[in-house]
Design an enzyme around this catalytic site. Structure first.
Site, PDB file in Angstrom:
ATOM      1  N   CYS A 193       0.807  -1.220   0.000  1.00 62.64           N
ATOM      2  CA  CYS A 193       0.000   0.000   0.000  1.00 62.64           C
ATOM      3  C   CYS A 193       0.837   1.264   0.000  1.00 62.64           C
ATOM      4  CB  CYS A 193      -0.944  -0.014   1.205  1.00 62.64           C
ATOM      5  SG  CYS A 193      -2.461  -0.939   0.899  1.00 62.64           S
ATOM      6  N   LYS A 198       0.366   3.355  -3.245  1.00 72.25           N
ATOM      7  CA  LYS A 198      -0.955   3.815  -3.682  1.00 72.25           C
ATOM      8  C   LYS A 198      -0.925   5.272  -4.147  1.00 72.25           C
ATOM      9  CE  LYS A 198      -4.737   2.675  -1.648  1.00 72.25           C
ATOM     10  NZ  LYS A 198      -5.839   2.391  -0.702  1.00 72.25           N
ATOM     11  N   ASP A 224     -16.718   4.237   0.967  1.00 76.72           N
ATOM     12  CA  ASP A 224     -16.634   3.246   2.046  1.00 76.72           C
ATOM     13  C   ASP A 224     -15.706   2.116   1.601  1.00 76.72           C
ATOM     14  OD1 ASP A 224     -17.262   1.851   4.478  1.00 76.72           O
ATOM     15  OD2 ASP A 224     -19.168   2.938   4.490  1.00 76.72           O
ATOM     16  N   HIS A 260      -7.791 -13.051 -14.527  1.00 74.89           N
ATOM     17  CA  HIS A 260      -7.018 -12.644 -15.699  1.00 74.89           C
ATOM     18  C   HIS A 260      -5.549 -12.645 -15.315  1.00 74.89           C
ATOM     19  CE1 HIS A 260      -6.042 -10.562 -19.443  1.00 74.89           C
ATOM     20  NE2 HIS A 260      -5.288  -9.740 -18.724  1.00 74.89           N
TER      21      HIS A 260
END
Length: 728
Positions: free
Chosen positions: A407, A410, A438, A529
């Site tokens: 993270c 990000k 949310d 995928h």
């Protein structure tokens, strides 16, 4: 533009012994393009045997003698898989770990050392402690010293085996117990007529050292059994011992015998001068687990160290093509034997001399060896072109740091929220009950309510199965945080360019780990995928089912307690690991915690008024989301916020994730507090815990139920009237 070099060969090092550690370091200096290097070891560190007696005596800390394999693997560009090998299939070319996981190889090498568990002595398995593996012995000894200092056990030690190792350790343990203010009773037990492994001149020095350390020597003493309080000898003699250490001989690991490999009668791998296992050109073995069939030598770390350059060259030649070298070990070597205190014996051939100066010499040699791993070379980064677009250097920063993984990479919350605000201005379908903002969207489908979310991560560890497991748990956090039960998952996978054989191996590893997580959570992988690209990226699109109203970020009420279920600091530690400054033990402990599922923990917080999982925007950012949606403020008890071991130290030295500055700007916290902890409030979390606003009357019950899941809930603050966040 130079094409990306595909991966075509898997080279696997089994064990973090001295030869493998040195070979990995050499590999990092000059890797072979197209080779995926993997190192398998039970733990994140490997002890250096030369400093073990000094550690046992109290001259060195555990960190002083441990090679940090996490840092070494990062330097070598290797996948580090923490697990114990228990079987090798040389035909199918795979290694089975004790977890059941299989790791495939094209070329492999074994350096797993030996053990001294003495299976032939009754009671030793239950009450004895082998001097090898070294890490187990060192940990057991540290525990015994603390218990002896606390008066829980008598400072009575028996050492079985009067060779070099037994003598060194007996003197070291006696010295350490005396330094702790205790009056030890240390007995060295040898079945033969005299101590072994020493020339007559050296033996005199050793006997004086044993006497000076107060060690009682029993020769011609056959051990019949071991209990928790004594060693039982023949003729009903007993040696009092609260700790019994086995140092008599070297025993091969039993799992080698269960593998279809050529072994000596006592279970050691038969190797040719090229260090290849007899009959297997693609399998090597070095160190104490191996037996050179043409030039056999005693089990000693010096031979593993000397073999390392030959091993590294031959591994390189095997994966890339080329002639192999032969290892020709010397017939004898200089032995430096610790004598308990800071004194040592030097012996070679028939000569022997001892004293404090020799300990200082030995210490310099040992420290020089360890410095090879403490101070790994800094490989120069690819320089920027002379001419780049305006803003490039500012964006990269002064040191052009790598983009974080997990993270930490990000998009910043400010950029993302602006984009989502524009999306939210359009009309919404009647069956879309909640939109952006949310943890997951809530949809109405045929009278049922379903939650939908997606999450993608750049790989933050080179172990594909561990990464996949944590990425799946991370993605499930959005489902669990809303009080839903996981239903189905779609997988989106990108792997670096590689041969079809290697694609199959890594995808099997990753999908197997993900399937295990989702199956345990009650969900099913229904498709996905895959593609090849520049790096490993894994994402999941998930659905979950609600049988109650969703727990959103909008229900917090003034007076609610704020409960956090996991420490913070993953972004800082992962950034530190990428920079080679995080401690391997801290990294391994954190990844292990991150790999634990959190469904039961979320269910323990069912009474929460509002809840979210703490991920990329950090603790402060996700608390700000609750405050905005609920139209309330929050007070944070900074001292109560738990952090992962090592995170604060890294924060103090300025380690930050790529997204840290954007997180801090988007969710300011008013007040002044510990600077390191304040920085960690904005640290992006991967597989972070839950942050829940809970009514005061429900707090104790929620904390007890969280504790029952194996996690630890902590009250870190409260919801208040007003706006914004501040320190309590």
């Amino acid at each position: 533009m130079q094409p990306q070099i595909p991966l075509t060969r898997d080279l696997v090092l089994i064990g973090g012994g001295h030869a493998h550690a040195l070979a990995a370091r050499m590999w990092g200096m000059k890797p072979v393009p197209g080779v995926r290097l993997t190192l398998i070891n039970p733990g994140p560190t490997a002890p250096y045997s030369g400093m073990l007696p000094g550690h046992i005596a109290g001259h060195y800390t555990r960190d002083d003698l441990d090679i940090d394999l996490v840092k070494l693997a990062r330097f070598a560009g290797a996948r580090l898989i923490l697990g114990a090998a228990e079987h090798i299939d040389p035909v199918g070319k795979n290694i089975r770990l004790s977890s059941g996981r299989r790791v495939a190889y094209d070329v492999a090498s074994i350096d797993v050392g030996i053990h001294a568990e003495m299976p032939g002595i009754e009671g030793f398995a239950d009450h004895g402690l082998g001097a090898k593996p070294l890490d187990r012995y060192a940990s057991g000894w540290a525990d015994f010293v603390e218990r002896a200092k606390a008066g829980e056990v008598a400072p009575q030690v028996a050492v079985i085996g009067g060779g070099v190792a037994g003598c060194e350790l007996a003197m070291a343990m006696s010295h350490r117990l005396r330094a702790a203010g205790l009056t030890p009773s240390v007995t060295l037990i040898e079945a033969g007529p005299d101590l072994s492994g020493f020339t007559p001149k050296a033996l005199g020095h050793v006997r004086r050292g044993l006497a000076q350390n107060g060690v009682t020597v029993l020769t011609g003493a056959a051990v019949e059994g071991v209990t928790d309080t004594a060693v039982r000898l023949s003729e009903r003699r007993r040696v009092p011992a609260a700790l019994t250490v086995g140092a008599a001989g070297a025993f091969a690991h039993g799992w080698l015998s269960s593998s279809p490999l050529p072994l000596t009668e006592d279970g050691f791998l038969r190797t040719r001068p090229t260090l290849q296992v007899e009959g297997h050109d693609d399998l090597f073995a070095v160190g104490d687990c191996a037996h050179l069939i043409e030039t056999p030598r005693p089990k000693a770390g010096v031979y593993a160290v000397r073999a390392a350059p030959v091993l590294a060259a031959n591994l390189r030649a095997t994966v890339a093509g080329g002639a192999l070298r032969s290892f020709r070990p010397q017939s004898d070597f200089l032995k430096l034997v610790s004598l308990g205190g800071k004194s040592a014996l030097a012996t070679k051939w028939s000569a022997a001399v001892s004293g404090p100066l020799l300990w200082r010499w030995k210490n310099r040699i040992d420290q020089k060896f360890m410095d090879r791993f403490r101070h790994l070379p800094k490989m120069p980064a690819e320089p920027l072109p002379d001419q780049v677009a305006q803003g490039v250097r500012q964006e990269l920063g002064s040191e052009a740091q790598m983009l974080c993984a997990g993270c930490g990479s990000k998009v910043g919350p400010g950029v993302l929220s602006a984009a989502l605000d524009r999306l939210g201005s359009g009309a919404r379908r009647d069956d879309v009950l909640t939109g952006p903002g949310d943890d997951a969207a809530v949809l109405a489908i045929g009278g049922a309510r379903q939650v939908l979310t997606t999450d993608h991560l750049r790989a933050f560890t080179e172990d594909p199965a561990l990464f996949s497991r944590i990425a799946a748990i991370h993605a499930l956090g959005d489902i669990w945080a809303m009080g839903a039960e996981p239903q189905a998952a779609l997988v989106s996978l990108t792997v670096p360019r590689q041969s079809e054989a290697l694609q199959a191996r890594v995808i099997e590893d990753m999908m197997g780990a993900a399937q295990e997580v989702f199956t345990q959570a009650g969900a099913e992988i229904v498709g996905g995928h895959s593609t090849m690209g520049a790096e490993t990226v894994l994402g999941f699109t998930l659905t979950g089912l609600l049988d109650r109203d969703p727990i959103t970020v909008a229900g917090a009420r003034p007076g609610d307690a704020l409960i956090l279920t996991r420490p913070i600091g993953t972004g800082t530690i992962l950034a530190g690991e990428m920079q080679g400054v995080a401690e391997g033990r801290d990294v391994a402990a954190m990844l292990n915690r991150m790999a634990r599922a959190q469904g039961d923990t979320a269910r323990a917080l069912a009474p929460a008024h509002a809840m979210t999982d703490v991920t990329g925007f950090g603790l402060a950012g996700h608390l700000a989301a609750i405050c905005r949606a609920s139209d309330v403020g929050a007070e944070i008890d900074l001292a109560a916020v738990p952090t992962y071991p090592g995170a604060r130290a890294l924060a103090a030295r300025g380690v930050r994730s790529t997204i840290h500055a954007a997180n801090m700007a988007a969710a300011p916290v008013a007040g002044f507090g510990d600077g390191d902890l304040m920085a960690l409030l904005h640290d992006p979390q991967t597989a972070g815990g839950f942050l829940a606003a809970v009514a005061p009357e429900d707090v104790d019950d929620c904390l007890a139920r969280i504790d029952a899941t194996g996690e630890t809930g902590v009250v870190i603050g409260r919801i208040v009237e007003g706006q914004g966040m501040r320190l309590a």
